[in-house]
Scaffold this active site. Structure first.
Site, mmCIF file in Angstrom:
data_model
loop_
_atom_site.group_PDB
_atom_site.id
_atom_site.type_symbol
_atom_site.label_atom_id
_atom_site.label_comp_id
_atom_site.label_asym_id
_atom_site.label_seq_id
_atom_site.Cartn_x
_atom_site.Cartn_y
_atom_site.Cartn_z
ATOM 1 N N THR A 187 -8.869 -5.633 3.627
ATOM 2 C CA THR A 187 -8.734 -4.755 2.466
ATOM 3 C C THR A 187 -9.648 -5.312 1.382
ATOM 4 O O THR A 187 -9.488 -6.470 0.976
ATOM 5 C CB THR A 187 -7.283 -4.715 1.947
ATOM 6 N N HIS B 174 -4.056 14.115 0.414
ATOM 7 C CA HIS B 174 -4.316 13.260 1.579
ATOM 8 C C HIS B 174 -3.159 13.339 2.569
ATOM 9 O O HIS B 174 -3.369 13.489 3.784
ATOM 10 C CB HIS B 174 -4.523 11.816 1.132
ATOM 11 N N GLU C 221 -9.221 4.017 -2.632
ATOM 12 C CA GLU C 221 -7.952 3.815 -3.327
ATOM 13 C C GLU C 221 -8.173 3.129 -4.678
ATOM 14 O O GLU C 221 -9.220 2.535 -4.938
ATOM 15 C CB GLU C 221 -7.001 2.953 -2.483
ATOM 16 N N ASP D 64 -9.212 0.189 1.569
ATOM 17 C CA ASP D 64 -8.251 -0.289 2.561
ATOM 18 C C ASP D 64 -8.727 0.178 3.936
ATOM 19 O O ASP D 64 -8.323 1.223 4.437
ATOM 20 C CB ASP D 64 -6.857 0.239 2.249
ATOM 21 N N GLN E 53 -4.336 2.386 14.869
ATOM 22 C CA GLN E 53 -3.210 2.827 14.043
ATOM 23 C C GLN E 53 -2.416 3.951 14.716
ATOM 24 O O GLN E 53 -1.181 3.953 14.695
ATOM 25 C CB GLN E 53 -3.734 3.292 12.684
ATOM 26 N N LYS F 262 -4.529 -1.814 10.085
ATOM 27 C CA LYS F 262 -4.788 -1.935 8.649
ATOM 28 C C LYS F 262 -4.958 -3.380 8.195
ATOM 29 O O LYS F 262 -5.585 -3.626 7.160
ATOM 30 C CB LYS F 262 -3.618 -1.317 7.864
ATOM 31 N N GLU G 103 -10.878 3.766 3.248
ATOM 32 C CA GLU G 103 -9.926 4.534 2.449
ATOM 33 C C GLU G 103 -10.205 4.262 0.979
ATOM 34 O O GLU G 103 -10.179 3.108 0.537
ATOM 35 C CB GLU G 103 -8.477 4.174 2.796
ATOM 36 N N ASP H 130 0.851 -1.186 0.000
ATOM 37 C CA ASP H 130 0.000 0.000 0.000
ATOM 38 C C ASP H 130 0.888 1.238 0.000
ATOM 39 O O ASP H 130 1.784 1.370 0.842
ATOM 40 C CB ASP H 130 -0.907 -0.002 1.238
ATOM 41 N N ARG I 117 -8.470 3.816 12.954
ATOM 42 C CA ARG I 117 -7.608 4.969 13.199
ATOM 43 C C ARG I 117 -7.045 5.005 14.619
ATOM 44 O O ARG I 117 -5.900 5.437 14.825
ATOM 45 C CB ARG I 117 -8.390 6.253 12.924
ATOM 46 N N GLU J 9 -10.679 12.487 7.090
ATOM 47 C CA GLU J 9 -10.592 13.809 6.478
ATOM 48 C C GLU J 9 -11.958 14.467 6.343
ATOM 49 O O GLU J 9 -12.114 15.661 6.599
ATOM 50 C CB GLU J 9 -9.940 13.694 5.101
#
Length: 433
Positions: free
Chosen positions: A267, A143, A211, A243, A250, A263, A209, A136, A247, A379
């Site tokens: 996925t 971002h 992606e 993904d 992490q 993570k 996420e 990844d 948070r 975000e």
């Protein structure tokens, strides 16, 4: 013009103008018929799946790269991916020719058509590849700027290496799942208060996420590398990627070695792989990497000629369990990536690391400059301080149990759309740990 991109091409299979799977697309995937049978490779055309193993049995792949090959009667695309771009192009042209409205080979053979076509409603889609390794990246400048502004210094949001190389980390291939797979809320160590010891429990800050990902084709031998000029020959095709991220797990674990349990729990990828060739008409310049635009000069091995980016519209929907329809909470575009897939692959192998057929490499979260184009709840809600409004007065800062997250993407052509289908997953409550 590449003849496979001709907007006037038509198939004898009925395809609506807003379908993601016209004859100009022809994405590859792996499927099983719900009525029974072994997994095999197919392509999507309209609302149908064309069984390529049947075409292989009928010896309809007669070119120099595919004649005599048996690569489609398998439960993954790995063998086909390993053949390289000449074989991929040959297969695409053969399939497209067989599907043309004016070609009678399939169109007029009722028995062959019955064997070769199956409705997408009557199949179960599987992971398209046996993924040996998953990497990844962190390739969206906006971002990275957003995250750096939240957690470090808004005036120095990007770390010193970010504009010099595609930052990435090795993920967990075993937990890559196909669209439609539920995601269980993960457990881990949490430290919500910096002045207190960590606790253990389910993540409270679960996120998605947005992606893009690509699958590696032939790859390179250990100790060798793939140059920037060779990289496109090793990129088979692209998928949508969610993904998932915890948070709070992490945040506590990532120093000093980066993401781990926050993570590796899941996925999700879309089941149809859109080939690099199908996306060639949608190449765009992308964000400048030149010193004239205020960027540091790139080292020679990362300097890429031509158009680096892909103009692919991306959307994220959030559908609470008790709602009657989803809310579109983000609209973004793959062209917002600063580092290209070719640069990602080149940097990944420059030290001699061997990439192999079926390896998956994802872009990292894709965010544009406007809030509505941000590719994560982190975000969109700005670290939970600005809730995201949903339909019927509901709102979210992070994901709740029962939430269904959907992602869609497509490139718009002249009268046709090259799409990926959907990648979706529902959040299930944490299990007892």
């Amino acid at each position: 013009m590449n003849p496979t991109h001709d907007p006037t091409l038509r198939s004898f299979i009925d395809v609506h103008s807003d379908s993601p799977f016209p004859i100009q697309n022809l994405p590859f995937g792996v499927f099983e018929r719900k009525a029974g049978g072994r997994a095999r490779v197919g392509v999507a055309i309209g609302d149908q799946v064309l069984d390529l193993a049947v075409l292989e049995e009928e010896k309809l792949f007669g070119g120099e790269h595919l004649a005599g090959q048996r690569v489609f009667a398998h439960s993954s695309l790995n063998l086909f991916m390993g053949l390289g771009r000449p074989a991929w192009r040959e297969a695409r042209r053969t399939i497209q020719n067989l599907l043309r409205h004016d070609n009678p080979t399939l169109r007029d053979d009722a028995g062959l058509r019955k064997r070769a076509f199956v409705s997408q409603d009557d199949v179960e889609m599987l992971l398209p590849a046996q993924i040996g390794d998953y990497t990844d990246f962190y390739s969206s400048r906006q971002h990275a700027t957003n995250v750096g502004s939240m957690f470090r210094d808004p005036n120095n949001a990007l770390l010193p290496n970010w504009l010099h190389l595609p930052v990435g980390y090795h993920g967990r291939a075993s937990s890559v799942v196909v669209s439609g797979t539920d995601v269980v809320r993960p457990h881990g160590q949490l430290r919500p208060n910096d002045d207190e010891p960590p606790t253990f429990g389910p993540s409270k800050l679960l996120d998605f996420e947005l992606e893009m990902g690509f699958f590696v084709g032939p790859g390179n031998e250990l100790g060798e590398s793939i140059s920037i000029d060779e990289a496109e020959q090793h990129i088979f095709g692209f998928v949508l990627v969610n993904d998932w991220s915890a948070r709070d797990i992490q945040k506590w674990e990532y120093v000093p070695l980066g993401p781990f349990l926050g993570k590796s729990f899941a996925t999700s990828v879309s089941p149809w792989v859109v080939t690099a060739e199908a996306l060639e008409p949608f190449r765009v310049e992308g964000e400048s990497q030149t010193p004239e635009a205020g960027n540091p000069p790139l080292l020679d091995y990362l300097k890429q000629q031509g158009k680096r980016s892909l103009d692919i519209h991306l959307e994220v929907g959030l559908w609470p369990e008790d709602a009657d329809r989803p809310t579109t909470i983000a609209e973004s575009n793959a062209k917002y990536l600063y580092w290209s897939p070719e640069q990602q692959l080149t940097h990944h192998t420059v030290n001699g690391c061997n990439a192999r057929p079926g390896d998956l490499m994802a872009s990292g979260t894709i965010s544009g400059e406007e809030k509505g184009s941000y590719g994560s709840m982190l975000e969109l809600s700005w670290r939970g301080t600005d809730p995201v409004p949903l339909r019927d007065g509901d709102e979210r800062t992070f994901l709740k149990d029962g939430d269904l997250v959907t992602m869609n993407g497509w490139a718009q052509g002249d009268g046709y759309r090259v799409g990926f289908g959907e990648v979706h997953g529902r959040v299930l409550p944490a299990r007892s740990a």
